[in-house]
Design a protein around this motif. Structure first.
Motif, short mmCIF file in Angstrom:
data_model
loop_
_atom_site.label_atom_id
_atom_site.label_comp_id
_atom_site.label_asym_id
_atom_site.label_seq_id
_atom_site.Cartn_x
_atom_site.Cartn_y
_atom_site.Cartn_z
N GLY A 157 -56.28 43.08 -8.27
CA GLY A 157 -55.76 43.12 -9.76
C GLY A 157 -54.59 44.44 -9.66
O GLY A 157 -54.84 45.26 -9.32
N GLY A 158 -53.58 44.19 -10.47
CA GLY A 158 -52.60 45.18 -10.53
C GLY A 158 -51.94 45.47 -11.91
O GLY A 158 -51.03 46.00 -11.83
N ILE A 159 -52.53 44.58 -12.98
CA ILE A 159 -51.60 44.52 -13.95
C ILE A 159 -52.06 46.08 -14.83
O ILE A 159 -51.03 46.93 -14.86
CB ILE A 159 -52.29 43.64 -15.29
CG1 ILE A 159 -51.86 42.36 -14.64
CG2 ILE A 159 -51.56 43.76 -16.49
CD1 ILE A 159 -52.27 41.22 -15.10
N ILE A 160 -53.32 46.17 -14.93
CA ILE A 160 -53.59 47.74 -15.63
C ILE A 160 -53.41 48.88 -14.71
O ILE A 160 -52.85 49.71 -15.14
CB ILE A 160 -55.16 47.73 -16.00
CG1 ILE A 160 -55.42 46.29 -16.93
CG2 ILE A 160 -55.64 48.94 -16.66
CD1 ILE A 160 -54.82 46.37 -18.37
N PRO A 211 -73.45 37.31 -12.63
CA PRO A 211 -73.73 38.58 -12.99
C PRO A 211 -73.33 38.84 -14.46
O PRO A 211 -72.32 38.23 -14.88
CB PRO A 211 -72.94 39.44 -12.25
CG PRO A 211 -71.89 38.85 -11.47
CD PRO A 211 -72.27 37.18 -11.65
N ARG A 212 -74.19 39.77 -15.14
CA ARG A 212 -73.78 40.10 -16.44
C ARG A 212 -72.64 40.83 -16.41
O ARG A 212 -72.50 41.85 -15.49
CB ARG A 212 -74.94 40.87 -16.74
CG ARG A 212 -76.41 39.87 -17.43
CD ARG A 212 -77.24 40.70 -17.91
NE ARG A 212 -77.73 42.04 -17.59
CZ ARG A 212 -77.77 43.05 -18.05
NH1 ARG A 212 -77.27 43.14 -19.34
NH2 ARG A 212 -77.82 44.32 -17.34
N LEU A 213 -71.79 41.09 -17.36
CA LEU A 213 -70.92 41.94 -17.50
C LEU A 213 -71.09 42.86 -18.89
O LEU A 213 -71.65 42.28 -19.84
CB LEU A 213 -69.47 41.26 -17.73
CG LEU A 213 -68.97 40.61 -16.85
CD1 LEU A 213 -67.59 40.15 -17.00
CD2 LEU A 213 -68.89 41.48 -15.41
N ASP A 214 -70.64 43.99 -18.74
CA ASP A 214 -70.86 45.01 -19.58
C ASP A 214 -69.76 44.85 -20.72
O ASP A 214 -70.03 44.79 -21.95
CB ASP A 214 -70.71 46.33 -19.25
CG ASP A 214 -71.93 46.78 -18.41
OD1 ASP A 214 -73.11 46.42 -18.81
OD2 ASP A 214 -71.64 47.61 -17.66
N GLY A 215 -68.73 44.51 -20.60
CA GLY A 215 -67.66 44.33 -21.55
C GLY A 215 -67.01 42.74 -21.47
O GLY A 215 -67.69 41.91 -21.01
N ILE A 216 -65.92 42.71 -21.83
CA ILE A 216 -65.14 41.29 -22.08
C ILE A 216 -63.89 41.45 -21.38
O ILE A 216 -63.47 42.37 -21.15
CB ILE A 216 -64.91 40.76 -23.29
CG1 ILE A 216 -64.29 41.61 -24.30
CG2 ILE A 216 -66.31 40.31 -23.89
CD1 ILE A 216 -63.88 40.88 -25.51
N GLY A 217 -63.48 40.25 -20.97
CA GLY A 217 -62.14 40.12 -20.33
C GLY A 217 -60.95 39.04 -20.98
O GLY A 217 -61.73 38.41 -21.64
N TYR A 218 -59.90 39.08 -20.47
CA TYR A 218 -59.03 38.10 -20.99
C TYR A 218 -58.35 37.46 -19.72
O TYR A 218 -58.01 38.12 -18.98
CB TYR A 218 -58.06 38.81 -22.05
CG TYR A 218 -58.55 39.62 -23.10
CD1 TYR A 218 -59.31 38.75 -23.89
CD2 TYR A 218 -58.41 41.00 -23.23
CE1 TYR A 218 -59.91 39.69 -25.14
CE2 TYR A 218 -58.91 41.69 -24.39
CZ TYR A 218 -59.73 40.88 -25.32
OH TYR A 218 -60.27 41.70 -26.15
N VAL A 219 -57.98 36.23 -19.87
CA VAL A 219 -57.06 35.58 -19.19
C VAL A 219 -55.65 35.40 -20.02
O VAL A 219 -55.71 35.03 -21.15
CB VAL A 219 -57.58 34.11 -18.65
CG1 VAL A 219 -56.34 33.50 -17.97
CG2 VAL A 219 -58.84 34.37 -17.99
N LEU A 220 -54.69 36.04 -19.74
CA LEU A 220 -53.62 36.40 -20.45
C LEU A 220 -52.56 35.03 -20.17
O LEU A 220 -52.62 34.40 -19.37
CB LEU A 220 -52.58 37.59 -20.04
CG LEU A 220 -53.39 39.09 -19.93
CD1 LEU A 220 -52.54 40.18 -19.33
CD2 LEU A 220 -53.60 39.38 -21.22
N GLU A 231 -61.22 46.58 -21.72
CA GLU A 231 -61.14 48.08 -21.52
C GLU A 231 -59.73 48.45 -21.23
O GLU A 231 -59.10 49.64 -21.57
CB GLU A 231 -62.14 48.80 -20.92
CG GLU A 231 -63.39 48.87 -21.48
CD GLU A 231 -64.50 48.45 -20.45
OE1 GLU A 231 -64.50 48.79 -19.47
OE2 GLU A 231 -65.59 47.79 -20.86
N GLY A 232 -59.38 47.90 -19.99
CA GLY A 232 -58.05 48.20 -19.43
C GLY A 232 -56.92 48.06 -20.43
O GLY A 232 -56.12 48.94 -20.50
#
Lengths: 389, 86
Positions: free
Chosen positions: A287-290, A84-93, A52-53
């Motif tokens: 976290g500071g990217i987004i 924990p369950r996550l609502d969305g997904i994420g990426y390792v860049l 999402e970010g």
């Protein structure tokens, strides 16, 4: 290169590139200077972001995604873990490619980019007003006039100080970080691992983020107050020797993350601060990217508006919009961080136990948070503020 | 307050140039480039925040001060570099 610009952006990380991109899109002439010879390298980052970010700024592309993650795993000091369950997904860049792409998006809007360009001072007129930058470009000293300077010069920011803003990060809030990218290990590619406890990273956390087959970013950050007693690199070496003794080390880097509230001022004397330079970091996650890109976007837009209006006093609008968008939230997160950092290993273990007792469908980050609240009721008010708005 | 001599020494070959020390320096006393770093002697107050912050332990504090400048040639270059800019 032209002889003068409307806006000069110092630093070509995600915040700088995004500021440059939106400033140019708003009609300003923009130059972006990067002190290193390469945009995106060296990478000083755990490299995890949420889907999402990131889609606010760029469409996900497999060439800069090393892994797609769907789960968190929080590992308590006693070794028990909860997923924990996550609502969305994420990426390792792959930041070295990601940062390039962001700079290219800026270039498409007409931004000029110069690397190996180190800004060593601000250009001021006789009244002390900032009217440009002084740079060492490929070992040659050059003064370049401009109307607005965007300081996107990272944790090591000095541009803000030269404009009269105290950007020094308190040692309690600076996270001293070390990371190795290691290979030849068995690592699940869809899970972000977080380890807590005095043995791995007192008051902070250690991360293992998948980076493609058999590879991961393993790093940790701890407050300088703690690092004083034992350094980040010592904690990291111990963990890797114990957990991944046969790993091949592909890179190892140092870094600092300002896990603080946003700087008291992010606008002064025709200079605006964005990204790590402004301490636009989520103080809980580091976290500071987004958030830096959001700061960059707002800063770039406001800077372009100030140029169009021919009114540099308009820059104060940036501070207001940032505070409304994320600044207030980071203040709340800062208080939560303070509470989490004070948890003892016993408390962390009992939070994990409470979380494991939750039925699976309630085992979300929120659920774990509620479990944590039983141990630290004073967090309640802070948390309420996050969810109320 | 005048101080006798520099007590902070950054071991140049070992530094990763990450900037963590610069971020905590309250005196703006560290000059950092792509692969150059130096303490600006006139500004340094020997507060040692940079020493504590360094993730790799490459910044040293010499209680007695650094009487002889470090032998490494690059360290001398770096000191000159820091002075040449201001």
């Amino acid at each position: 290169m032209k002889t003068r610009y409307d806006i000069i952006v110092v630093g070509a990380g995600p915040a700088g590139s995004t500021a440059a991109r939106y400033a140019a899109a708003g009609g300003a002439s923009v130059l972006m200077l990067e002190k290193d010879r390469d945009v995106g390298y060296p990478v000083r980052c755990g490299e995890a972001v949420s889907h999402e970010g990131v889609i606010q700024f760029i469409q996900p592309d497999s060439k800069w995604i090393a892994a797609t993650v769907t789960k968190f795993r929080l590992v308590a000091p006693n070794g028990k873990s909860v997923v924990p369950r996550l609502d969305g997904i994420g990426y390792v860049l792959e930041r070295r490619i990601f940062d390039y792409e962001l700079a290219k998006l800026a270039a498409e809007e007409g931004v000029e980019v110069v690397t190996k360009a180190y800004v060593y001072d601000l250009l001021k007129n006789d009244d002390g007003v900032v009217v440009g930058i002084r740079a060492l470009i490929k070992d040659e000293k050059i003064d370049i006039p401009c109307k607005i300077v965007v300081a996107a010069d990272g944790v090591e920011s000095r541009v803000g100080k030269w404009a009269g803003i105290d950007t020094t990060c308190h040692i309690r809030d600076m996270e001293s970080c070390a990371q190795m990218t290691i290979s030849g290990i068995n690592v699940e590619q869809d899970v972000l691992d977080f380890y807590f406890g005095d043995d791995v990273s007192p008051g902070g956390y250690l991360w293992v983020f998948p980076k493609g087959k058999n590879t991961a970013n393993v790093g940790l950050g701890l407050s300088v107050e703690e690092a004083k007693k034992k350094s980040a690199i010592k904690f990291l070496r111990e963990f890797i020797e114990k957990k991944f003794p046969n790993a091949a080390i592909l890179t190892h880097i140092a870094g600092g993350v300002p896990c603080a509230k946003t700087c008291d001022r992010i606008v002064a004397n025709n200079v605006i601060l964005v990204g790590d330079a402004a301490h636009q970091v989520n103080p809980v996650s580091g976290g500071g990217i987004i958030s830096g890109m959001i700061g960059g976007m707002i800063g770039g837009q406001v800077a372009a508006e100030a140029i169009t209006k021919k009114d540099l006093s308009h820059l104060t609008e940036y501070e207001k919009r940032w505070q409304k968008r994320l600044g207030w939230r980071h203040e709340v997160f800062y208080n939560i961080k303070e509470a989490i950092a004070s948890f003892s290993d016993d408390t962390l273990n009992s939070i994990c136990d409470s979380a494991l007792k939750l039925p699976e469908e309630k085992r979300t980050l929120g659920g774990i948070f509620r479990a944590a609240l039983w141990n630290k009721p004073s967090m309640l008010m802070e948390v309420a503020k996050v969810f109320v708005s | 307050m005048a101080k006798p001599f520099l007590m902070i020494h950054i071991r140049p070959g070992k530094c990763d140039y990450c900037g963590c020390c610069v971020g905590v320096c309250p005196e703006d006393a560290i000059e950092l480039q792509e692969s150059k770093i130096a303490v600006i002697e006139e500004r340094c107050t020997n507060c040692r925040k940079c020493v504590w912050a360094c993730p790799w332990e490459v910044i040293e504090f010499h209680r007695e001060g650094i009487k002889d400048l470090p032998k490494e040639i690059s360290a001398l270059d770096n000191l000159q570099f820091a002075h040449s800019l201001k």
